[in-house]
Scaffold this motif. Structure first.
Motif, PDB file in Angstrom:
ATOM      1  N   GLY A 120      19.877  29.425  -8.100  1.00 24.61           N
ATOM      2  CA  GLY A 120      18.538  29.483  -8.517  1.00 24.61           C
ATOM      3  C   GLY A 120      17.643  28.380  -8.495  1.00 24.61           C
ATOM      4  N   LEU A 121      16.464  28.263  -8.938  1.00 29.86           N
ATOM      5  CA  LEU A 121      15.679  27.403  -8.680  1.00 29.86           C
ATOM      6  C   LEU A 121      14.701  27.200  -9.918  1.00 29.86           C
ATOM      7  N   PRO A 122      14.356  26.042 -10.510  1.00 24.32           N
ATOM      8  CA  PRO A 122      15.151  24.644 -10.056  1.00 24.32           C
ATOM      9  C   PRO A 122      16.496  24.835 -10.387  1.00 24.32           C
ATOM     10  N   GLU A 123      17.383  23.846  -9.794  1.00 27.22           N
ATOM     11  CA  GLU A 123      18.539  23.816 -10.214  1.00 27.22           C
ATOM     12  C   GLU A 123      19.033  22.155 -10.679  1.00 27.22           C
ATOM     13  N   LEU A 124      19.575  22.192 -11.802  1.00 26.68           N
ATOM     14  CA  LEU A 124      19.702  20.724 -12.402  1.00 26.68           C
ATOM     15  C   LEU A 124      21.182  20.627 -12.521  1.00 26.68           C
ATOM     16  N   TYR A 125      21.724  19.189 -12.129  1.00 29.07           N
ATOM     17  CA  TYR A 125      23.179  18.696 -12.751  1.00 29.07           C
ATOM     18  C   TYR A 125      22.770  17.439 -13.278  1.00 29.07           C
ATOM     19  N   VAL A 126      23.876  17.091 -14.220  1.00 27.27           N
ATOM     20  CA  VAL A 126      23.993  15.843 -14.460  1.00 27.27           C
ATOM     21  C   VAL A 126      25.305  15.422 -14.160  1.00 27.27           C
ATOM     22  N   VAL A 127      25.432  14.284 -13.466  1.00 25.94           N
ATOM     23  CA  VAL A 127      26.847  13.801 -12.696  1.00 25.94           C
ATOM     24  C   VAL A 127      27.066  12.555 -13.680  1.00 25.94           C
ATOM     25  N   GLY A 128      28.241  12.456 -14.303  1.00 23.39           N
ATOM     26  CA  GLY A 128      28.546  11.460 -15.165  1.00 23.39           C
ATOM     27  C   GLY A 128      29.234  10.214 -14.404  1.00 23.39           C
ATOM     28  N   ARG A 129      29.195   9.250 -15.139  1.00 19.11           N
ATOM     29  CA  ARG A 129      29.715   8.015 -14.561  1.00 19.11           C
ATOM     30  C   ARG A 129      31.031   7.876 -13.564  1.00 19.11           C
ATOM     31  N   ASP A 130      32.059   8.830 -14.144  1.00 18.75           N
ATOM     32  CA  ASP A 130      33.126   9.007 -13.278  1.00 18.75           C
ATOM     33  C   ASP A 130      33.088  10.066 -11.953  1.00 18.75           C
ATOM     34  N   VAL A 134      28.833  17.033 -15.412  1.00 17.47           N
ATOM     35  CA  VAL A 134      29.081  17.287 -16.859  1.00 17.47           C
ATOM     36  C   VAL A 134      27.943  18.231 -17.284  1.00 17.47           C
ATOM     37  N   PHE A 135      27.097  18.669 -16.558  1.00 17.50           N
ATOM     38  CA  PHE A 135      26.038  19.504 -16.994  1.00 17.50           C
ATOM     39  C   PHE A 135      25.230  20.151 -15.675  1.00 17.50           C
ATOM     40  N   LYS A 136      25.149  21.814 -15.904  1.00 16.56           N
ATOM     41  CA  LYS A 136      24.289  22.316 -14.975  1.00 16.56           C
ATOM     42  C   LYS A 136      23.743  23.406 -15.555  1.00 16.56           C
ATOM     43  N   GLU A 137      22.535  23.826 -15.057  1.00 13.99           N
ATOM     44  CA  GLU A 137      21.600  24.624 -15.287  1.00 13.99           C
ATOM     45  C   GLU A 137      21.023  25.304 -14.019  1.00 13.99           C
ATOM     46  N   ALA A 138      20.976  26.594 -13.877  1.00 14.32           N
ATOM     47  CA  ALA A 138      20.302  26.958 -12.559  1.00 14.32           C
ATOM     48  C   ALA A 138      19.375  28.231 -12.913  1.00 14.32           C
ATOM     49  N   LYS A 139      18.453  27.479 -13.514  1.00 11.82           N
ATOM     50  CA  LYS A 139      17.112  28.020 -13.799  1.00 11.82           C
ATOM     51  C   LYS A 139      16.402  27.228 -14.429  1.00 11.82           C
ATOM     52  N   GLU A 140      14.946  27.585 -14.987  1.00 14.91           N
ATOM     53  CA  GLU A 140      13.894  26.692 -15.519  1.00 14.91           C
ATOM     54  C   GLU A 140      14.505  26.423 -16.658  1.00 14.91           C
ATOM     55  N   MET A 141      14.369  25.165 -17.458  1.00 13.67           N
ATOM     56  CA  MET A 141      14.889  24.916 -18.790  1.00 13.67           C
ATOM     57  C   MET A 141      13.507  24.921 -19.447  1.00 13.67           C
ATOM     58  N   PHE A 142      13.671  24.562 -20.857  1.00  8.07           N
ATOM     59  CA  PHE A 142      12.522  24.621 -21.965  1.00  8.07           C
ATOM     60  C   PHE A 142      12.359  23.160 -21.866  1.00  8.07           C
ATOM     61  N   PRO A 143      11.023  22.697 -22.337  1.00  6.67           N
ATOM     62  CA  PRO A 143      10.692  21.159 -22.566  1.00  6.67           C
ATOM     63  C   PRO A 143      11.961  20.542 -23.288  1.00  6.67           C
ATOM     64  N   GLU A 144      11.967  21.179 -24.605  1.00  8.81           N
ATOM     65  CA  GLU A 144      12.982  20.378 -25.182  1.00  8.81           C
ATOM     66  C   GLU A 144      14.655  20.095 -24.796  1.00  8.81           C
ATOM     67  N   ASP A 145      14.785  20.949 -23.805  1.00  9.63           N
ATOM     68  CA  ASP A 145      16.172  20.812 -23.104  1.00  9.63           C
ATOM     69  C   ASP A 145      16.267  19.929 -22.203  1.00  9.63           C
ATOM     70  N   VAL A 146      15.183  19.690 -21.520  1.00 12.01           N
ATOM     71  CA  VAL A 146      14.801  18.570 -20.443  1.00 12.01           C
ATOM     72  C   VAL A 146      14.918  17.250 -21.198  1.00 12.01           C
TER      73      VAL A 146
END
Length: 155
Positions: A120-130, A134-146
């Protein structure tokens, strides 16, 4: 037409990156001509977004990402975004028109290896220090979630 474009994005969900997958960073050529070295990402928490200038959902989410980038810069979160636009000039114009300052690059074969085909788009990931997702969202996020992504700076 937009539905057809999004349908083409979801090629094979089994190949898409998932939480727990490991990312082996390499240098990234940014749209502004700079190179983001792999050493700037390795061992750090990295928020990664995949977007397109023509995507209406990206158009709503990217201002939120810019706010998070401005608030978290130097506080434990690194940022790297990838445009899937076909023409780098369009991606550069989009960044300039919207006054976005977060690091942006064109999607490449390498970024496709890291994150796989779009779900999907946008697609957002968080890659941890290792280096693991550690997180993935494959659709638009709400402001509070961002904004809540700031919690990963402490991990």
């Amino acid at each position: 037409m937009l539905a057809a474009a999004f349908g083409a994005l979801a090629l094979d969900p089994a190949l898409a990156a998932a939480i727990g997958d490991r990312i082996e960073w390499s240098d990234v050529a940014l749209l502004d001509g700079r190179t983001l070295p792999a050493s700037a990402l390795a061992g750090r928490v990295v928020v990664v977004e995949i977007w397109a200038s023509w995507c209406p959902f990206c158009k709503r989410q990217n201002p939120l990402l810019q706010q998070l980038y401005a608030a978290q810069r130097g506080r434990g979160l690194e940022f790297l975004t990838f445009s899937i636009d076909r023409e780098p000039a369009k991606a550069r114009a989009y960044m300039a028109e919207n006054k976005y300052t977060f690091p942006a690059a064109m999607a490449t074969v390498e970024s496709e290896k890291w994150f796989g085909p779009r779900e999907g788009l946008p697609e957002l990931y968080v890659v941890g220090r290792d280096g693991r997702i550690v997180f993935k969202e494959a659709k638009e996020m709400f402001p509070e979630d961002v904004q809540a992504l700031a919690r990963f700076a402490r991990n």
